[in-house]
Design a protein around this motif. Structure first.
Motif, mmCIF file in Angstrom:
data_model
loop_
_atom_site.group_PDB
_atom_site.id
_atom_site.type_symbol
_atom_site.label_atom_id
_atom_site.label_comp_id
_atom_site.label_asym_id
_atom_site.label_seq_id
_atom_site.Cartn_x
_atom_site.Cartn_y
_atom_site.Cartn_z
ATOM 1 N N ALA A 68 0.816 -1.220 0.000
ATOM 2 C CA ALA A 68 0.000 0.000 0.000
ATOM 3 C C ALA A 68 0.846 1.265 0.000
ATOM 4 O O ALA A 68 0.363 2.334 -0.365
ATOM 5 N N ASP A 69 2.118 1.157 0.395
ATOM 6 C CA ASP A 69 2.976 2.331 0.476
ATOM 7 C C ASP A 69 4.430 1.880 0.437
ATOM 8 O O ASP A 69 4.733 0.686 0.541
ATOM 9 N N PRO A 70 5.358 2.823 0.264
ATOM 10 C CA PRO A 70 6.769 2.448 0.147
ATOM 11 C C PRO A 70 7.330 1.708 1.356
ATOM 12 O O PRO A 70 8.216 0.860 1.216
ATOM 13 N N GLY A 92 14.934 -9.769 2.675
ATOM 14 C CA GLY A 92 15.322 -11.138 2.355
ATOM 15 C C GLY A 92 15.447 -11.420 0.876
ATOM 16 O O GLY A 92 15.945 -12.484 0.487
ATOM 17 N N MET A 93 15.004 -10.491 0.011
ATOM 18 C CA MET A 93 15.164 -10.688 -1.433
ATOM 19 C C MET A 93 16.583 -10.291 -1.845
ATOM 20 O O MET A 93 17.212 -9.434 -1.240
ATOM 21 N N ASP A 94 17.063 -10.936 -2.885
ATOM 22 C CA ASP A 94 18.419 -10.678 -3.357
ATOM 23 C C ASP A 94 18.477 -9.574 -4.406
ATOM 24 O O ASP A 94 19.490 -8.877 -4.525
ATOM 25 N N ALA A 95 17.421 -9.427 -5.191
ATOM 26 C CA ALA A 95 17.403 -8.436 -6.265
ATOM 27 C C ALA A 95 15.976 -7.998 -6.530
ATOM 28 O O ALA A 95 15.023 -8.758 -6.289
ATOM 29 N N VAL A 96 15.830 -6.783 -7.042
ATOM 30 C CA VAL A 96 14.516 -6.229 -7.372
ATOM 31 C C VAL A 96 14.623 -5.474 -8.692
ATOM 32 O O VAL A 96 15.564 -4.698 -8.904
ATOM 33 N N VAL A 97 13.653 -5.697 -9.565
ATOM 34 C CA VAL A 97 13.508 -4.927 -10.794
ATOM 35 C C VAL A 97 12.426 -3.881 -10.562
ATOM 36 O O VAL A 97 11.318 -4.216 -10.127
ATOM 37 N N VAL A 98 12.733 -2.637 -10.867
ATOM 38 C CA VAL A 98 11.756 -1.572 -10.685
ATOM 39 C C VAL A 98 11.809 -0.630 -11.881
ATOM 40 O O VAL A 98 12.879 -0.326 -12.397
ATOM 41 N N GLY A 99 10.649 -0.207 -12.342
ATOM 42 C CA GLY A 99 10.574 0.760 -13.430
ATOM 43 C C GLY A 99 9.667 0.388 -14.570
ATOM 44 O O GLY A 99 8.977 1.265 -15.102
ATOM 45 N N PRO A 100 9.631 -0.880 -15.023
ATOM 46 C CA PRO A 100 8.772 -1.202 -16.171
ATOM 47 C C PRO A 100 7.306 -0.855 -15.902
ATOM 48 O O PRO A 100 6.679 -1.415 -14.991
ATOM 49 N N ALA A 101 6.775 0.098 -16.659
ATOM 50 C CA ALA A 101 5.398 0.576 -16.541
ATOM 51 C C ALA A 101 5.048 0.996 -15.115
ATOM 52 O O ALA A 101 3.894 0.919 -14.703
ATOM 53 N N ALA A 102 6.055 1.478 -14.379
ATOM 54 C CA ALA A 102 5.818 1.870 -12.995
ATOM 55 C C ALA A 102 5.045 3.179 -12.888
ATOM 56 O O ALA A 102 4.365 3.434 -11.895
ATOM 57 N N GLY A 103 5.170 4.013 -13.921
ATOM 58 C CA GLY A 103 4.559 5.335 -13.878
ATOM 59 C C GLY A 103 5.617 6.393 -13.586
ATOM 60 O O GLY A 103 6.487 6.190 -12.728
ATOM 61 N N ALA A 133 16.113 1.346 -2.226
ATOM 62 C CA ALA A 133 17.553 1.587 -2.108
ATOM 63 C C ALA A 133 18.071 1.290 -0.707
ATOM 64 O O ALA A 133 19.262 1.020 -0.536
ATOM 65 N N GLY A 134 17.194 1.312 0.280
ATOM 66 C CA GLY A 134 17.620 1.040 1.649
ATOM 67 C C GLY A 134 17.503 -0.406 2.070
ATOM 68 O O GLY A 134 17.788 -0.739 3.226
ATOM 69 N N THR A 135 17.104 -1.287 1.158
ATOM 70 C CA THR A 135 16.846 -2.682 1.536
ATOM 71 C C THR A 135 18.069 -3.585 1.440
ATOM 72 O O THR A 135 18.079 -4.663 2.011
ATOM 73 N N GLY A 136 19.072 -3.188 0.671
ATOM 74 C CA GLY A 136 20.224 -4.053 0.465
ATOM 75 C C GLY A 136 20.102 -4.965 -0.735
ATOM 76 O O GLY A 136 21.072 -5.612 -1.135
ATOM 77 N N ALA A 137 18.914 -5.051 -1.351
ATOM 78 C CA ALA A 137 18.752 -5.842 -2.574
ATOM 79 C C ALA A 137 19.433 -5.126 -3.734
ATOM 80 O O ALA A 137 19.433 -3.894 -3.810
ATOM 81 N N ALA A 138 20.012 -5.906 -4.652
ATOM 82 C CA ALA A 138 20.555 -5.311 -5.878
ATOM 83 C C ALA A 138 19.396 -4.852 -6.746
ATOM 84 O O ALA A 138 18.413 -5.581 -6.922
ATOM 85 N N LEU A 139 19.488 -3.661 -7.289
ATOM 86 C CA LEU A 139 18.389 -3.086 -8.060
ATOM 87 C C LEU A 139 18.705 -3.086 -9.548
ATOM 88 O O LEU A 139 19.824 -2.772 -9.961
ATOM 89 N N VAL A 140 17.695 -3.417 -10.348
ATOM 90 C CA VAL A 140 17.729 -3.189 -11.789
ATOM 91 C C VAL A 140 16.687 -2.115 -12.058
ATOM 92 O O VAL A 140 15.489 -2.337 -11.831
ATOM 93 N N ILE A 141 17.132 -0.958 -12.509
ATOM 94 C CA ILE A 141 16.225 0.172 -12.704
ATOM 95 C C ILE A 141 16.092 0.425 -14.199
ATOM 96 O O ILE A 141 17.080 0.650 -14.902
#
Length: 275
Positions: A82-84, A93-104, A117-125
């Motif tokens: 519901a919120d960030p 506990g996740m190792d990586a996160v993809v963020v951006g595709p059709a995110a708005g 960015a504060g979670t420690g997961a590697a990000l694909v933006i």
């Protein structure tokens, strides 16, 4: 020049499972979905991550999107937020996160990236996750570390790194990676992958059949899937770009993005040393 590398340069680092490997050992990938009417890109990315070998893949979605996504996914899990703040908790506990595709291109996407960015997961933006920082890219770069990956096409690259392309694609990607402090995948006919430590590669097997909507979303998911398996970010990006293009070339005319995840096993089988 490093741009002439073959798959042999990174395939020794491919994260193949052993006989005792279980799904959680193969890594946990999250993909942030857009709103109810904008879920397709995230689904493509999630399937790309699953096919490339991530053991557990979850779609992190706004609550309103659950009813749309639930009938459209099977092995991919749904985790509504519901919120960030809740998003960051789900990523624990996740190792990586993809963020951006059709995110708005909106404040919610900015807030979500800040939280991730504060979670420690590697990000694909990718995509909207890049465009939303047009005009203030330093705010994005301040959130990144060397394990993160940015995946702009030339239009997005120009908005994040104005003027750099005037130096040529190779130098532009190198400078962008140093500026961002993250791996940069400058997509195109010859995709350039650059790391902040100076490593750079030009992918030589680009396919014109990738010039169709959604293929970049699959690529972002593939990179995320390899990151989730703890592959080095630069090598993961190089591997994913090559495999992505090889799959497209093998299919040829008529390719659409939905085809790509199903084409990955044949390419992976050719790379697998156990064959």
């Amino acid at each position: 020049m490093d741009g002439d590398k073959t798959p042999h340069d990174w395939r020794a680092a491919m994260p193949w499972p052993g006989p005792d490997t279980h799904k959680h050992a193969r890594g946990r990938l999250g993909v942030v979905s857009g709103r109810a009417g904008q879920t397709g890109a995230a689904r493509l990315a999630a399937r790309g991550g699953l096919r490339i070998g991530a053991g557990v893949v979850s779609l992190l979605c706004p609550i309103e999107a659950v009813a749309v996504l639930a009938p459209a996914v099977e092995a991919v899990m749904l985790k509504p937020f519901a919120d960030p703040e809740v998003l960051a908790e789900l990523v624990d506990g996740m190792d990586a996160v993809v963020v951006g595709p059709a995110a708005g291109i909106n404040d919610a996407t900015v807030a979500n990236i800040h939280a991730l960015a504060g979670t420690g997961a590697a990000l694909v933006i990718d995509a909207d996750g890049l465009m939303v920082f047009e005009g203030w890219p330093a705010d994005l770069f301040a959130l990144l570390d060397r394990d993160d990956v940015l995946t702009p096409h030339e239009g997005e690259f120009k908005r994040l790194f104005p003027g750099l392309l005037e130096k040529g694609r190779l130098q532009a990607a190198r400078d962008a990676a140093a500026t961002a402090g993250a791996v940069v995948v400058l997509k195109g006919r010859e995709t350039v992958i650059a790391a902040p430590d100076g490593r750079i590669e030009v992918n030589g097997n680009g396919s014109p059949w990738l010039a169709t909507a959604g293929t970049g979303d699959v690529l972002a998911g593939m990179i995320g899937g390899l990151l989730a398996q703890r592959m080095d970010s630069f090598e993961a990006a190089c591997a994913a770009v090559w495999i992505h293009a090889e799959a497209a070339a093998g299919f040829g005319p008529g390719l659409i993005a939905e085809d790509l995840p199903g084409l990955l096993p044949a390419v992976l089988a050719r790379l697998w040393p156990g064959q």
